[in-house]
Write a protein that holds these residues in place. Structure first.
Motif, PDB file in Angstrom:
ATOM      1  N   GLN A 146       0.835  -1.207   0.000  1.00 54.44           N
ATOM      2  CA  GLN A 146       0.000   0.000   0.000  1.00 54.44           C
ATOM      3  C   GLN A 146       0.873   1.262   0.000  1.00 54.44           C
ATOM      4  OE1 GLN A 146      -3.409  -0.792   0.097  1.00 54.44           O
ATOM      5  NE2 GLN A 146      -2.709  -2.918   0.126  1.00 54.44           N
ATOM      6  N   CYS A 147       0.222   2.408  -0.259  1.00 51.48           N
ATOM      7  CA  CYS A 147       0.908   3.711  -0.147  1.00 51.48           C
ATOM      8  C   CYS A 147       1.585   3.811   1.219  1.00 51.48           C
ATOM      9  CB  CYS A 147      -0.059   4.883  -0.230  1.00 51.48           C
ATOM     10  SG  CYS A 147      -1.327   4.801  -1.498  1.00 51.48           S
ATOM     11  N   GLN A 148       0.826   3.398   2.250  1.00 49.74           N
ATOM     12  CA  GLN A 148       1.299   3.504   3.631  1.00 49.74           C
ATOM     13  C   GLN A 148       2.604   2.730   3.831  1.00 49.74           C
ATOM     14  OE1 GLN A 148      -1.794   3.056   2.594  1.00 49.74           O
ATOM     15  NE2 GLN A 148      -3.350   3.721   4.034  1.00 49.74           N
ATOM     16  N   ASP A 149       2.784   1.602   3.109  1.00 53.55           N
ATOM     17  CA  ASP A 149       3.968   0.762   3.297  1.00 53.55           C
ATOM     18  C   ASP A 149       5.249   1.448   2.833  1.00 53.55           C
ATOM     19  OD1 ASP A 149       2.644  -1.387   4.465  1.00 53.55           O
ATOM     20  OD2 ASP A 149       1.972  -2.100   2.507  1.00 53.55           O
ATOM     21  N   CYS A 150       5.142   2.428   1.948  1.00 53.59           N
ATOM     22  CA  CYS A 150       6.329   3.207   1.570  1.00 53.59           C
ATOM     23  C   CYS A 150       6.320   4.568   2.273  1.00 53.59           C
ATOM     24  CB  CYS A 150       6.372   3.423   0.056  1.00 53.59           C
ATOM     25  SG  CYS A 150       6.788   1.924  -0.863  1.00 53.59           S
ATOM     26  N   HIS A 151       5.194   5.261   2.207  1.00 55.63           N
ATOM     27  CA  HIS A 151       5.194   6.657   2.680  1.00 55.63           C
ATOM     28  C   HIS A 151       5.040   6.783   4.187  1.00 55.63           C
ATOM     29  CE1 HIS A 151       5.526   8.737  -1.109  1.00 55.63           C
ATOM     30  NE2 HIS A 151       4.797   7.773  -1.637  1.00 55.63           N
ATOM     31  N   MET A 152       4.610   5.717   4.869  1.00 60.15           N
ATOM     32  CA  MET A 152       4.462   5.803   6.324  1.00 60.15           C
ATOM     33  C   MET A 152       5.431   4.841   7.023  1.00 60.15           C
ATOM     34  SD  MET A 152       0.339   6.456   6.765  1.00 60.15           S
ATOM     35  CE  MET A 152       0.442   7.111   8.432  1.00 60.15           C
ATOM     36  N   ARG A 153       6.542   4.532   6.309  1.00 67.47           N
ATOM     37  CA  ARG A 153       7.636   3.785   6.930  1.00 67.47           C
ATOM     38  C   ARG A 153       8.936   4.570   6.818  1.00 67.47           C
ATOM     39  NH1 ARG A 153       7.207  -1.687   8.282  1.00 67.47           N
ATOM     40  NH2 ARG A 153       5.090  -2.439   8.057  1.00 67.47           N
ATOM     41  N   GLN A 154       8.844   5.754   6.227  1.00 65.62           N
ATOM     42  CA  GLN A 154      10.051   6.562   6.075  1.00 65.62           C
ATOM     43  C   GLN A 154      10.360   7.296   7.373  1.00 65.62           C
ATOM     44  OE1 GLN A 154      10.063   9.370   2.778  1.00 65.62           O
ATOM     45  NE2 GLN A 154      12.240   9.795   3.078  1.00 65.62           N
ATOM     46  N   SER A 155      11.660   7.390   7.663  1.00 63.77           N
ATOM     47  CA  SER A 155      12.137   8.252   8.739  1.00 63.77           C
ATOM     48  C   SER A 155      13.541   8.701   8.322  1.00 63.77           C
ATOM     49  CB  SER A 155      12.125   7.519  10.080  1.00 63.77           C
ATOM     50  OG  SER A 155      12.831   6.308   9.979  1.00 63.77           O
ATOM     51  N   PRO A 156      14.149   9.692   8.989  1.00 61.52           N
ATOM     52  CA  PRO A 156      15.445  10.187   8.507  1.00 61.52           C
ATOM     53  C   PRO A 156      16.445   9.045   8.309  1.00 61.52           C
ATOM     54  CG  PRO A 156      14.591  11.638  10.208  1.00 61.52           C
ATOM     55  CD  PRO A 156      13.670  10.454  10.157  1.00 61.52           C
ATOM     56  N   GLY A 157      17.047   9.000   7.117  1.00 58.69           N
ATOM     57  CA  GLY A 157      18.018   7.952   6.795  1.00 58.69           C
ATOM     58  C   GLY A 157      17.391   6.673   6.263  1.00 58.69           C
ATOM     59  N   ILE A 158      16.089   6.531   6.372  1.00 63.55           N
ATOM     60  CA  ILE A 158      15.391   5.324   5.880  1.00 63.55           C
ATOM     61  C   ILE A 158      14.314   5.744   4.876  1.00 63.55           C
ATOM     62  CG2 ILE A 158      13.994   3.306   6.552  1.00 63.55           C
ATOM     63  CD1 ILE A 158      15.370   3.460   9.284  1.00 63.55           C
ATOM     64  N   PRO A 159      14.677   5.801   3.576  1.00 61.18           N
ATOM     65  CA  PRO A 159      13.718   6.319   2.602  1.00 61.18           C
ATOM     66  C   PRO A 159      12.501   5.417   2.363  1.00 61.18           C
ATOM     67  CG  PRO A 159      15.819   5.757   1.534  1.00 61.18           C
ATOM     68  CD  PRO A 159      16.017   5.590   3.009  1.00 61.18           C
ATOM     69  N   ALA A 160      12.625   4.101   2.632  1.00 68.81           N
ATOM     70  CA  ALA A 160      11.485   3.176   2.511  1.00 68.81           C
ATOM     71  C   ALA A 160      10.808   3.256   1.143  1.00 68.81           C
ATOM     72  CB  ALA A 160      10.472   3.419   3.637  1.00 68.81           C
ATOM     73  N   THR A 161      11.525   2.846   0.121  1.00 69.29           N
ATOM     74  CA  THR A 161      10.965   2.827  -1.232  1.00 69.29           C
ATOM     75  C   THR A 161      10.978   1.395  -1.764  1.00 69.29           C
ATOM     76  OG1 THR A 161      13.053   3.074  -2.423  1.00 69.29           O
ATOM     77  CG2 THR A 161      12.031   5.093  -1.607  1.00 69.29           C
ATOM     78  N   GLY A 162      10.732   1.252  -3.066  1.00 75.33           N
ATOM     79  CA  GLY A 162      10.764  -0.068  -3.688  1.00 75.33           C
ATOM     80  C   GLY A 162      12.171  -0.650  -3.783  1.00 75.33           C
ATOM     81  N   THR A 163      13.216   0.195  -3.640  1.00 75.31           N
ATOM     82  CA  THR A 163      14.587  -0.317  -3.749  1.00 75.31           C
ATOM     83  C   THR A 163      15.273  -0.423  -2.395  1.00 75.31           C
ATOM     84  OG1 THR A 163      15.507   1.891  -4.011  1.00 75.31           O
ATOM     85  CG2 THR A 163      14.987   0.694  -6.040  1.00 75.31           C
ATOM     86  N   THR A 164      14.624   0.060  -1.353  1.00 73.93           N
ATOM     87  CA  THR A 164      15.282   0.040  -0.037  1.00 73.93           C
ATOM     88  C   THR A 164      14.381  -0.680   0.960  1.00 73.93           C
ATOM     89  OG1 THR A 164      14.272   2.143   0.562  1.00 73.93           O
ATOM     90  CG2 THR A 164      16.445   2.259  -0.445  1.00 73.93           C
ATOM     91  N   GLU A 165      14.945  -1.025   2.094  1.00 76.32           N
ATOM     92  CA  GLU A 165      14.155  -1.710   3.125  1.00 76.32           C
ATOM     93  C   GLU A 165      13.037  -0.824   3.646  1.00 76.32           C
ATOM     94  OE1 GLU A 165      15.838  -3.891   6.433  1.00 76.32           O
ATOM     95  OE2 GLU A 165      17.717  -3.924   5.293  1.00 76.32           O
ATOM     96  N   ARG A 166      11.974  -1.478   4.071  1.00 77.10           N
ATOM     97  CA  ARG A 166      10.869  -0.737   4.678  1.00 77.10           C
ATOM     98  C   ARG A 166      10.619  -1.350   6.062  1.00 77.10           C
ATOM     99  NH1 ARG A 166       9.244  -1.868  -0.694  1.00 77.10           N
ATOM    100  NH2 ARG A 166       7.894  -3.550   0.044  1.00 77.10           N
ATOM    101  N   PRO A 167      11.545  -1.060   6.980  1.00 80.24           N
ATOM    102  CA  PRO A 167      11.518  -1.783   8.263  1.00 80.24           C
ATOM    103  C   PRO A 167      10.365  -1.362   9.171  1.00 80.24           C
ATOM    104  CG  PRO A 167      13.210  -0.074   8.289  1.00 80.24           C
ATOM    105  CD  PRO A 167      12.616  -0.058   6.905  1.00 80.24           C
ATOM    106  N   ASP A 168      10.072  -2.235  10.144  1.00 74.88           N
ATOM    107  CA  ASP A 168       9.107  -1.895  11.191  1.00 74.88           C
ATOM    108  C   ASP A 168       9.697  -0.816  12.086  1.00 74.88           C
ATOM    109  OD1 ASP A 168       7.179  -3.590  10.360  1.00 74.88           O
ATOM    110  OD2 ASP A 168       7.596  -5.170  11.827  1.00 74.88           O
ATOM    111  N   TYR A 169       8.818  -0.089  12.729  1.00 73.70           N
ATOM    112  CA  TYR A 169       9.211   1.012  13.586  1.00 73.70           C
ATOM    113  C   TYR A 169       8.413   0.850  14.886  1.00 73.70           C
ATOM    114  CZ  TYR A 169       9.760   6.047  14.667  1.00 73.70           C
ATOM    115  OH  TYR A 169      10.038   7.252  15.247  1.00 73.70           O
ATOM    116  N   PRO A 170       8.905  -0.043  15.755  1.00 70.83           N
ATOM    117  CA  PRO A 170       8.117  -0.359  16.947  1.00 70.83           C
ATOM    118  C   PRO A 170       8.066   0.809  17.931  1.00 70.83           C
ATOM    119  CG  PRO A 170      10.153  -1.678  16.842  1.00 70.83           C
ATOM    120  CD  PRO A 170      10.201  -0.711  15.702  1.00 70.83           C
ATOM    121  N   GLY A 171       7.001   0.869  18.723  1.00 65.22           N
ATOM    122  CA  GLY A 171       6.918   1.937  19.719  1.00 65.22           C
ATOM    123  C   GLY A 171       5.536   2.052  20.322  1.00 65.22           C
ATOM    124  N   ILE A 172       5.368   3.128  21.080  1.00 63.82           N
ATOM    125  CA  ILE A 172       4.097   3.381  21.764  1.00 63.82           C
ATOM    126  C   ILE A 172       3.426   4.570  21.088  1.00 63.82           C
ATOM    127  CG2 ILE A 172       3.085   4.140  23.957  1.00 63.82           C
ATOM    128  CD1 ILE A 172       5.463   2.577  25.293  1.00 63.82           C
TER     129      ILE A 172
END
Ligand code: HEC
Ligand code: HEC
Ligand code: HEC
Ligand code: HEC
Length: 375
Positions: A146-172
């Motif tokens: 989904q859109c969310q899987d790329c655009h809502m997994r990005q954080s500084p240094g982690i672009p989260a696109t089709g060519t890069t990892e889209r890691p989990d971001y655990p937290g509260i």
């Protein structure tokens, strides 16, 4: 960008120009997405925003998105709203001390974004922006990304696109809430850098990181390198990282193009294309990847409200490629071998339009080098 969707200077300048040129016909339409609460509260018109409440100026904000409960059809901001104490979100069991909560499957799907990220001309129905459809008809939709899987997994240094990892971001997610295996980040970064003229809070850097993980280049070097002969170089551009066409969105403004430089072994430039002239215009020989629309007289226009028909669209679908071919003559006396350098470039808007809206020499849209390849 969502929090700036009303205050964004590029938007406001173009919108106010459009409002003036159409006697206010576009006001409510544009604001359905750029200040949805302003339209909901009937504070538009007037176009200039003088009746807008403070909250409406916050554009697309938390409480607005988290009370979207449905939609009429994908596109043109036809969301259904249920404002109130119940906030809708992606968790099936969630308790908040501040408000009630309810699960919404819609929030976890691209359709949620598609409500605003598909734009048709309100009277002649010409598709102007089809990010959702480009995704829906492409390989990522098929894989369930989904859109969310790329655009809502990005954080500084982690672009989260089709060519890069889209890691989990655990937290509260909020005070008192339990630990979640993944929180969807809310940076919503695209390619836009022009609006960073207003502030720079690190978002420009994230936009650059995203663009630099969007495409790859492959050079096919000249094969018959003899001084005095004609030769060709090919450059293949692949949309490797975007879930939709490259570029997408407001693509009558966005520009992507190739810069290419061929030098001989002594460093002398034999061929160059994709440079900017003194006025900031891209040279005539290079292909610009964007969409072009015509006004009623058939002339190209970048003003949404003037559009009467499409002229061309050469953008690159997800996981597909386009190839550019350059014909050049190797001058007598060139020292061989030749070196080829290609760079894919992007900017959020053409210089001439920015000059028209902001005044000459006031704003220079950042030109971003997405990827460089040498051979
Ligand atoms: C453009 C619409 C939009 C805006 C604006 C927005 N959200 Fe969200 N939010 C979402 C979506 C969509 C999800 C769920 C993503 C998924 O599960 O795939 C989400 C998830 C969440 C969650 C669940 C935890 C998580 O991060 O996954 C919380 C809490 C939340 N948002 C709070 C907020 C707050 C607070 C703001 C304002 C600062 C905000 N949201 C602004 C769309 C939005
Ligand atoms: C209420 C309408 C609305 C919804 C729903 C919405 N957006 Fe947007 N979005 C906008 C508008 C308007 C802008 C442009 C703001 C501007 O440039 O002035 C925008 C901008 C963006 C940008 C930045 C684009 C750039 O050029 O940098 C991204 C990324 C984005 N949205 C992703 C999403 C995703 C992902 C979702 C779904 C989770 C979503 N949006 C849902 C209206 C919406
Ligand atoms: C596979 C990852 C991926 C998916 C899935 C994806 N995007 Fe993107 N998106 C990107 C990348 C990479 C860019 C930066 C390149 C560009 O501007 O096209 C981008 C850029 C954008 C932009 C900014 C375009 C511009 O230049 O102004 C918007 C808006 C956007 N995406 C919205 C969406 C929406 C809406 C969806 C779902 C329908 C979506 N994206 C799905 C990776 C993705
Ligand atoms: C259906 C929702 C929708 C409507 C209606 C809409 N927009 Fe947008 N607009 C968007 C989205 C989504 C983006 C972000 C796309 C991207 O970044 O490529 C955007 C981006 C823009 C931008 C680019 C801002 C920047 O900083 O780069 C301008 C300018 C703009 N819109 C003008 C208008 C005008 C003028 C109208 C009315 C004629 C209008 N929009 C109507 C959704 C909408």
């Amino acid at each position: 960008m969502l929090s700036r969707s009303y205050e964004d200077e590029l938007f406001r300048k173009l919108y106010l120009l459009g409002s003036e040129e159409t006697d206010g016909l576009i006001d409510e339409f544009c604001m359905r997405c750029h200040s949805p609460v302003g339209v909901y509260l009937k504070e538009i018109p007037p176009a200039d925003g003088s009746k807008l409440s403070k909250i409406a100026k916050r554009g697309v904000f938390c409480d607005f998105c988290h009370t979207i409960s449905g939609y009429e059809k994908i596109g043109n901001g036809t969301y259904e709203l249920s404002p109130g104490i119940v906030k809708l979100g992606p968790f099936e069991e969630s308790e908040s001390p501040g408000h009630e909560t309810a699960y919404s499957e819609l929030h976890t799907k691209s359709e949620f974004c598609g409500i605003c990220h598909n734009l048709y001309h309100p009277t002649n129905n010409i598709p102007l922006e089809l990010t959702y459809t480009e995704w829906e008809e492409g390989p990522y939709a098929e894989e369930g990304i989904q859109c969310q899987d790329c655009h809502m997994r990005q954080s500084p240094g982690i672009p989260a696109t089709g060519t890069t990892e889209r890691p989990d971001y655990p937290g509260i997610a909020g005070a008192g809430g339990g630990k979640r295996p993944h929180l969807y980040t809310h940076y919503f970064i695209g390619g836009n850098t022009i609006s960073q003229i207003q502030t720079d809070d690190g978002y420009t850097q994230m936009a650059i990181e995203r663009l630099q993980a969007a495409a790859t280049l492959e050079i096919t070097p000249p094969t018959n390198v003899i001084a005095g002969t004609e030769n060709t170089v090919k450059v293949k551009i692949t949309n490797a990282g975007a879930g939709h066409y490259l570029p997408t969105g407001l693509t009558e403004l966005r520009q992507m193009w190739l810069y290419i430089k061929i030098t001989d072994d002594s460093g002398k430039v034999i061929y160059e294309s994709g440079t900017l002239d003194n006025e900031g215009n891209i040279d005539q020989v290079s292909t610009i990847y964007h969409s072009v629309f015509a006004d009623k007289d058939g002339n190209p226009t970048e003003k949404l409200w003037e559009i009467e028909s499409p002229i061309s669209d050469n953008r690159i679908p997800p996981k597909e490629s386009a190839t550019e071919e350059y014909l050049f003559t190797i001058p007598i006396g060139a020292t061989l071998p030749l070196n080829v350098e290609a760079t894919l470039k992007y900017r959020s808007a053409p210089q001439h339009l920015v000059d028209e809206l902001f005044g000459k020499d006031k704003v220079v849209p950042l030109v971003i080098d997405m990827v460089t390849e040498k051979s």
